[in-house]
Design a protein around this motif. Sequence first.
Motif, short mmCIF file in Angstrom:
data_model
loop_
_atom_site.label_atom_id
_atom_site.label_comp_id
_atom_site.label_asym_id
_atom_site.label_seq_id
_atom_site.Cartn_x
_atom_site.Cartn_y
_atom_site.Cartn_z
N TRP B 13 -5.74 -0.54 4.35
CA TRP B 13 -5.58 -0.39 2.69
C TRP B 13 -4.70 0.87 2.46
O TRP B 13 -3.86 0.38 1.46
N PHE B 14 -4.40 1.80 3.03
CA PHE B 14 -3.51 2.63 2.81
C PHE B 14 -1.90 2.15 2.99
O PHE B 14 -1.20 2.38 2.06
N ASP B 15 -1.80 1.20 3.96
CA ASP B 15 -0.58 0.45 4.15
C ASP B 15 -0.02 -0.26 2.85
O ASP B 15 0.80 -0.05 2.45
N VAL B 16 -1.42 -1.04 2.43
CA VAL B 16 -1.17 -1.86 1.38
C VAL B 16 -0.82 -1.00 -0.10
O VAL B 16 0.05 -1.37 -0.62
N PHE B 17 -1.69 -0.01 0.11
CA PHE B 17 -1.47 0.99 -1.01
C PHE B 17 0.04 1.43 -1.20
O PHE B 17 0.65 1.48 -2.31
N MET B 18 0.46 1.97 -0.09
CA MET B 18 1.91 2.57 -0.19
C MET B 18 3.00 1.47 -0.24
O MET B 18 3.98 1.69 -0.92
N SER B 19 2.83 0.53 0.46
CA SER B 19 3.70 -0.82 -0.03
C SER B 19 3.71 -1.23 -1.53
O SER B 19 4.70 -1.08 -2.03
#
Lengths: 244, 287, 320
Positions: B13-19
């Motif tokens: 989720w953090f990956d998606v959030f940062m993208s």
Amino acid sequence: MDKVSAWYGEKLAIQEIVLDFEEHAVTGIIGPSGCGKSTLIRCLNRMHETIPKARVEGQVLLDGQDIYGLPAVSVRRRIGMVFQKPNPFPTMSIYENVAAGLRLNGERDRKKLDQAVLDSLKQAALWEEVKDSLDKSGASLSGGQQQRLCIARALAVRPEVLLMDEPCSALDPIATAKIEDLIFDLKKDYTLVIVTHNMQQAARVAETTAFMYLGKVVEVNNTRELFERPRESLTESYITGRFG
Amino acid sequence: MKFPVDRDTRRRWFDVFMSGAALVCVGLALLPLGSILMEAFVRGAPALTPNFLTQPSLLGGIANAIQGTFILIGLTSLVALPVGILTGIYLSEFGKGRIGVVVRFFVDVMTQTPSVVVGIFAYSFVLTLALSGLVPRTLVFSVISGTIALSTIMIPIVARTSEDALRLVPTSAREAALALGIPRYRTILRVVLPSCASALVTGGLLGIARIGGETAPLLLTLGSSREFFSGLDQPIAAMPTQVYQFAIAPSLAENQAAWGASLILVLLMLGISIASRAVIRLRAVKR
Amino acid sequence: MHALRILRGGTRARLSATPGDLVFEGLSTLVALSVVGLLVVITVILYLVAQESIRVNGLRFLTDTIWDSVSQRFGAAPFIYGMLVTSGIALLLGVPVSLGIAIFLSELAPPWLRIPLTFIVELLAAVPSVVYGLWGIFVLGPAMRIYIEPGVQSVLGFLPLFQGRPIGSDVFTAGVILAIMIIPTISAVSREALLAVPDSQREAALSLGATRWETTRLAVLRYARAGIFGASILGLGRAVGETMAVTMTIGNRAAFFGSLFEPGQTIASQIAGRWLDASTPLELGALVELGLILMLVSLIINAFARLLVGRFLRVGEGAE
């Protein structure tokens, strides 16, 4: 692995490869340059697909599960990889390099980290050389040491399989001998797959060897058998040095 | 070692959030660009009447400012292109030693000098000459003053872009010509320059794009004029300064005129930018 | 062998320069040196005109807070302060956004989108500064006054920095405009720095089981940090020299300010704002002295940036 094919854009790099890798043993993959060895090994931990326009078909089974059905991130944690050229993180110290993978997984306990770094560096036979300079930059080491640092970094996350893509091609003979010794020790705990263009190296370290040519596996056999009594004439001409 | 699943989920989720955050940043940059273009069209287009485009500002138009901008660009190019390209030739072909390093350093310093400082210089330069009686006092606010300022900005840009362009020409091309017994200066003029012509054009366009929108140096040197060009030693209007004067004027009609002039100016500048891109693209296709 | 022969021929031709060669080399050297001379002339001229002010005001110029043409007393302190604060706001807002853009363009965006998007972001740099100013007066200013500044105030209003009635034509608005204007510079140079990170670094992180963002953080951003820092300094160089957009949005008050919602003035905006009204040689000299300070500041900033990111620079991406 079963019927694995991989492409770069429209170009087919490897074609319907079927291979088994034995647990706690070393499998060597040899073949002339451009035959698809590196592509093959990169399919095994889903690194192939990180290249733009590259794609993969087929199944790669790890403990009976297709890794292409699992999240790539966890696959890569279970199947570690060491690359052709040593690639330590130059902005991190030796310690941080080894701990990087564990930190990603949320390990913050300093004691556990220290222990893991110690174990991994020992396993990678680097501990004695760097124990007094753990906070020096990873880039300050020699080529062979850097490669062992990369191995330690891969080992620190405790993978089940370790892939090595021509780990010695950028190293001098002495460093190469050290890495080969290391590979010998590591197979007690890990399943290893090593790609090499150096047949002697395969003969020295691998139990099983696969010979690849033009994107296909020509022959797989017990290493000694493969080198002494090749079944295919193509294999024979390659190992006797008629091409490659 | 097993890690709890929720950790991995959190990481994903953090990956998606940062993208997503990175994408938002792109949006944040495009928002002003879109807003500027849209406002310029919406508020500026109604101002673009035939009268507006053909009359001088004395009669409520901006034709004199358009004319002024083109005159300034033309005069500046006339000065800056030859001087800049010759400097570029020196840097790439002759300036190998310590002097070359010094020249390059000074040229770099000049590309980075704030344009308002260049405006101060041009004004002060002409003023100093005028005070010592070498030139008439009227020259301080004039086309010539403005051209000095813009040339000072454009010369170093052209010099560095032409140096880079010339360096891209392979040594083998030079040596092939020299081996035929062609003198060096002819080699440079007939072989080296033509083979990097499109890169030189790009450099020239880049320079024009920089000076075409410059306001501060012109504000300090042009003086004010509400009529068409009347001589090199006279004040003149230009698009950017005109936009400024319209913008700070306390009348709605003039504010709208500011948007109209802006629309033309923005389209002109974007056009030059896109054109210089197209030249680069063309070159890439040819290779 | 053939190539070798050409090479030798070339060397020989170079040794025997024709008169035309000498004239041409002489001419281009002369022109190049005159460009160097131009910079010397600039410095000398600025010094000459500022001389009067430097002599009268001395070092007090840097600390005096009064700029009064009636009493002919001139001090630069409020403008230096204004320049520092607006550039600070610009960096604070502009750097994270630019970095996000650079990451998106070099790491995340699908390949077909990268080139057009890069180009569009660069178009931000093609908009003339006076148009930013116009937009700042009529679009951004009101938006700041009505929405953004009250919004910021409701969250951070307890800080002295965000007190007072928002007016929209103030230091904060000028900072925001500057942030927008330095985005193309910082993002373009950062992007070059990120692209220069070798793929082997990304692979190292990926093979440890890093997600895409973790790879960016672990392998890419750390590797490129000097380049990113240099890009930000370069953006700072642009911000301190930017004139028109600031002049048109900052509210133009030659005094210190406590809150960002008050009007102020930077060195550049003071020069542009007062130039045509300078009534005496002393005031003109003081303005030119401001210009000298600005030139010195931007020279130092840009030399520093060049040291860090010289190899990623393209021409014309220095300060304006």
